[in-house]
Design an enzyme around this catalytic site. Sequence first.
Site, mmCIF file in Angstrom:
data_model
loop_
_atom_site.group_PDB
_atom_site.id
_atom_site.type_symbol
_atom_site.label_atom_id
_atom_site.label_comp_id
_atom_site.label_asym_id
_atom_site.label_seq_id
_atom_site.Cartn_x
_atom_site.Cartn_y
_atom_site.Cartn_z
ATOM 1 N N LYS A 192 0.854 -1.202 0.000
ATOM 2 C CA LYS A 192 0.000 0.000 0.000
ATOM 3 C C LYS A 192 0.873 1.227 0.000
ATOM 4 O O LYS A 192 1.835 1.305 0.778
ATOM 5 C CB LYS A 192 -0.876 -0.004 1.266
ATOM 6 C CG LYS A 192 -1.870 1.139 1.308
ATOM 7 C CD LYS A 192 -3.152 0.809 0.594
ATOM 8 C CE LYS A 192 -4.046 2.008 0.343
ATOM 9 N NZ LYS A 192 -3.601 2.862 -0.802
ATOM 10 N N LYS A 245 4.797 2.168 8.458
ATOM 11 C CA LYS A 245 3.660 3.023 8.824
ATOM 12 C C LYS A 245 2.401 2.173 9.051
ATOM 13 O O LYS A 245 1.711 2.315 10.064
ATOM 14 C CB LYS A 245 3.427 4.025 7.692
ATOM 15 C CG LYS A 245 2.440 5.114 7.991
ATOM 16 C CD LYS A 245 2.226 6.016 6.764
ATOM 17 C CE LYS A 245 3.512 6.664 6.288
ATOM 18 N NZ LYS A 245 3.280 7.626 5.180
ATOM 19 N N LYS A 270 5.217 1.912 -3.046
ATOM 20 C CA LYS A 270 5.224 3.322 -3.466
ATOM 21 C C LYS A 270 5.508 3.385 -4.952
ATOM 22 O O LYS A 270 6.198 2.525 -5.492
ATOM 23 C CB LYS A 270 6.318 4.092 -2.725
ATOM 24 C CG LYS A 270 6.065 5.581 -2.678
ATOM 25 C CD LYS A 270 5.092 5.908 -1.566
ATOM 26 C CE LYS A 270 4.871 7.378 -1.397
ATOM 27 N NZ LYS A 270 4.254 7.663 -0.098
ATOM 28 N N THR A 330 -4.685 12.825 6.321
ATOM 29 C CA THR A 330 -3.283 12.873 6.759
ATOM 30 C C THR A 330 -3.133 13.936 7.844
ATOM 31 O O THR A 330 -2.579 13.702 8.922
ATOM 32 C CB THR A 330 -2.354 13.191 5.571
ATOM 33 O OG1 THR A 330 -2.588 12.208 4.561
ATOM 34 C CG2 THR A 330 -0.894 13.180 5.970
HETATM 35 N N1 GLU Z 1 0.878 8.956 0.250
HETATM 36 C C1 GLU Z 1 0.343 8.783 1.564
HETATM 37 C C2 GLU Z 1 1.428 8.352 2.518
HETATM 38 O O1 GLU Z 1 2.594 8.567 2.274
HETATM 39 C C3 GLU Z 1 -0.896 7.889 1.595
HETATM 40 C C4 GLU Z 1 -0.705 6.479 1.167
HETATM 41 C C5 GLU Z 1 -1.984 5.680 1.030
HETATM 42 O O2 GLU Z 1 -3.034 6.183 1.381
HETATM 43 O O3 GLU Z 1 -1.877 4.544 0.581
HETATM 44 O O4 GLU Z 1 1.169 7.846 3.579
#
Ligand code: GLU
Length: 416
Positions: free
Chosen positions: A68, A92, A104, A188
């Site tokens: 993810k 995370k 990513k 976020t």
């Molecule tokens: N780009 C965001 C992060 O760095 C969200 C990633 C997501 O929702 O999968 O956490």
Amino acid sequence: MAEQIYQQALLRLEQAAEYSKAAPETVERLKRPKRILEVSVPVRMDDGSERVFTGFRVQHDNTRGPAKGGIRYHHTVHLDEVKALAFWMSFKCACVGIPFGGGKGGVIVDPRKLSMLEIERLSRRYIREIAPIIGPDTDVPAPDVYTNARIMAWMMDEYSALAGQPTPAVITGKPVSRGGSIGRDDATARGGFYIIGELADRRGWKASEVRIAIQGFGNAGQQFAKLASGAGYRIVAVSDSSGAIHCEKGFDVDALIKSKDKSGKVTDHSEGDKIDADKLLELDVEILVPAALEGVITKDNASNIKAKTVLELANGPTTPEADEILADADTLVIPDILANAGGVTVSYFEWTQNKSSYYWNKERVHDELKTIMTREFSAVHDLKEDRGITMRTAAYTHALDRLADAHEATGTRSDF
Ligand code: GLU
């Protein structure tokens, strides 16, 4: 610099390994991404010419669930950076206990120089190129720097066309009208805001006495400014790529966002004084919020930072050397893998809503996000106090324990 980022990310793993129950072979496994894909992305430009962009998708780990993580459009995107960002996503998701691994993506492009139609063609082509390795149960992208809900809708549409059926759960951060979740847009920032609320309760802060400087005024920075000023905190400085502005009494955040929307630059705003962008980090404030890119708090400026709390809404804003300097100065750094995990947490809510076709209301999204953020913040804070370690090492240890549980339950399993 990008080359060092992955090595720096691994340093945090090694530090946490000292306190975690993880077996050495689990730690070893986590040092390498599971899969890396590099693609070339040819795009027909508006003037009829063709340009070829380079894109990546990295899956760091998928033991706890599908990989993810977002997709970044930026001219400085580098494979090592995408590897580090994917690694951070694994930690995370484990840190806040949601059932995902880490991934990513990124494309080397300055989207500000492309028209809307060019961005649409780029987005659709990129997703087609990475389609063989993504899917609702394998790897689920989302927005990141310079990508947004509209881009997610194009990508979902393109993937669905390839799959021959609507597949909303392949990507999160979509518009609500196309299967997105209510509350994903400010998630976020809201996750970080809930953490500040917890800290304020523990420390007896009075919001109007707390001054906040925000470095980066994109989605996370703007939404955080809105939430914090709505709760009475003073947003005294903000910056973007045009520079920084400072206003000791606190900005009218709605007006500030309006001018940013209009001209694209915070420095065009009428209120406050222009200051040097680097100086924003060193202002006399209570909370510093890096909300842009990695590597901004370094050994060169860490000793000048006056804020006693740093909330990392950006991924990787602090280098390991700066971490040590800040720890010696008793500055509390709420690390990225916890501080900005609200985004991926609501992405998880979106994914479950897509899978069940049952959509939640705003109250439910906010309640469940608050429950997760405060629970995991407390767990990390307790670990920090018990072991006498930094918040970052505690967050990594907490995450690594969860990753170890999953890895060690199946060993060197067969994989997909
Ligand atoms: N780009 C965001 C992060 O760095 C969200 C990633 C997501 O929702 O999968 O956490």
